[in-house]
Write a protein that holds these residues in place. Structure first.
Motif, mmCIF file in Angstrom:
data_model
loop_
_atom_site.group_PDB
_atom_site.id
_atom_site.type_symbol
_atom_site.label_atom_id
_atom_site.label_comp_id
_atom_site.label_asym_id
_atom_site.label_seq_id
_atom_site.Cartn_x
_atom_site.Cartn_y
_atom_site.Cartn_z
ATOM 1 N N VAL A 47 16.004 65.518 57.539
ATOM 2 C CA VAL A 47 17.149 65.644 58.446
ATOM 3 C C VAL A 47 18.431 65.232 57.726
ATOM 4 C CG1 VAL A 47 18.207 64.698 60.539
ATOM 5 C CG2 VAL A 47 15.808 65.372 60.558
ATOM 6 N N ASP A 48 18.383 64.169 56.943
ATOM 7 C CA ASP A 48 19.549 63.718 56.190
ATOM 8 C C ASP A 48 19.997 64.785 55.197
ATOM 9 O OD1 ASP A 48 21.511 61.768 55.278
ATOM 10 O OD2 ASP A 48 20.245 61.607 53.479
ATOM 11 N N GLY A 49 19.042 65.395 54.503
ATOM 12 C CA GLY A 49 19.383 66.448 53.547
ATOM 13 C C GLY A 49 20.021 67.650 54.213
ATOM 14 N N VAL A 50 19.455 68.062 55.345
ATOM 15 C CA VAL A 50 19.995 69.215 56.072
ATOM 16 C C VAL A 50 21.398 68.907 56.588
ATOM 17 C CG1 VAL A 50 19.726 70.630 58.154
ATOM 18 C CG2 VAL A 50 17.763 70.185 56.677
ATOM 19 N N LEU A 51 21.581 67.739 57.184
ATOM 20 C CA LEU A 51 22.903 67.386 57.707
ATOM 21 C C LEU A 51 23.921 67.209 56.589
ATOM 22 C CD1 LEU A 51 21.994 64.920 60.590
ATOM 23 C CD2 LEU A 51 22.743 67.298 60.771
ATOM 24 N N SER A 52 23.507 66.664 55.470
ATOM 25 C CA SER A 52 24.402 66.509 54.327
ATOM 26 C C SER A 52 24.838 67.872 53.799
ATOM 27 C CB SER A 52 23.703 65.707 53.233
ATOM 28 O OG SER A 52 24.526 65.600 52.103
ATOM 29 N N ALA A 53 23.889 68.791 53.683
ATOM 30 C CA ALA A 53 24.227 70.146 53.230
ATOM 31 C C ALA A 53 25.149 70.839 54.225
ATOM 32 C CB ALA A 53 22.951 70.957 53.029
ATOM 33 N N LEU A 54 24.910 70.632 55.501
ATOM 34 C CA LEU A 54 25.752 71.242 56.534
ATOM 35 C C LEU A 54 27.173 70.708 56.472
ATOM 36 C CD1 LEU A 54 25.681 73.148 59.002
ATOM 37 C CD2 LEU A 54 25.139 71.140 60.391
ATOM 38 N N VAL A 55 27.319 69.409 56.322
ATOM 39 C CA VAL A 55 28.656 68.810 56.236
ATOM 40 C C VAL A 55 29.360 69.276 54.967
ATOM 41 C CG1 VAL A 55 29.867 66.618 55.887
ATOM 42 C CG2 VAL A 55 28.143 66.811 57.663
ATOM 43 N N THR A 56 28.641 69.360 53.856
ATOM 44 C CA THR A 56 29.224 69.845 52.606
ATOM 45 C C THR A 56 29.668 71.304 52.757
ATOM 46 O OG1 THR A 56 27.798 68.367 51.339
ATOM 47 C CG2 THR A 56 28.806 70.183 50.137
ATOM 48 N N TRP A 57 28.877 72.105 53.426
ATOM 49 C CA TRP A 57 29.224 73.523 53.633
ATOM 50 C C TRP A 57 30.457 73.663 54.537
ATOM 51 C CZ3 TRP A 57 28.583 76.720 58.110
ATOM 52 C CH2 TRP A 57 28.773 78.086 57.842
ATOM 53 N N ILE A 58 30.558 72.821 55.563
ATOM 54 C CA ILE A 58 31.684 72.896 56.512
ATOM 55 C C ILE A 58 32.977 72.425 55.852
ATOM 56 C CG2 ILE A 58 32.638 71.930 58.643
ATOM 57 C CD1 ILE A 58 29.821 71.981 59.803
ATOM 58 N N PHE A 59 32.907 71.327 55.119
ATOM 59 C CA PHE A 59 34.111 70.757 54.526
ATOM 60 C C PHE A 59 34.164 71.116 53.076
ATOM 61 C CE2 PHE A 59 33.239 67.986 58.186
ATOM 62 C CZ PHE A 59 34.410 68.173 58.891
#
Length: 59
Positions: A47-59
């Motif tokens: 979950v941490d990896g997915v959320l980290s990738a999502l935040v990196t993709w958004i910002f």
């Protein structure tokens, strides 16, 4: 002082009523705790990896 002695006698009486778990039961419970802790750690890492990738993709 009388209440202290009554308390100590009560504690001693309860001590002898304790039913300790068997070695097999303790080993099984320990293994279950380790397995579920590992599974939870893997899930949270995913979950941490997915959320980290999502935040990196958004910002």
């Amino acid at each position: 002082m009388k209440k202290v002695l009554e308390y100590i006698k009560s504690v001693r009486g309860e001590w002898f009523r304790i039913v300790w778990p068997s070695r097999d039961s303790v080993v099984r419970a320990t293994i279950m705790i380790l397995v579920f802790s590992g599974a939870a750690a893997l899930f949270l890492a995913l979950v941490d990896g997915v959320l980290s990738a999502l935040v990196t993709w958004i910002f």
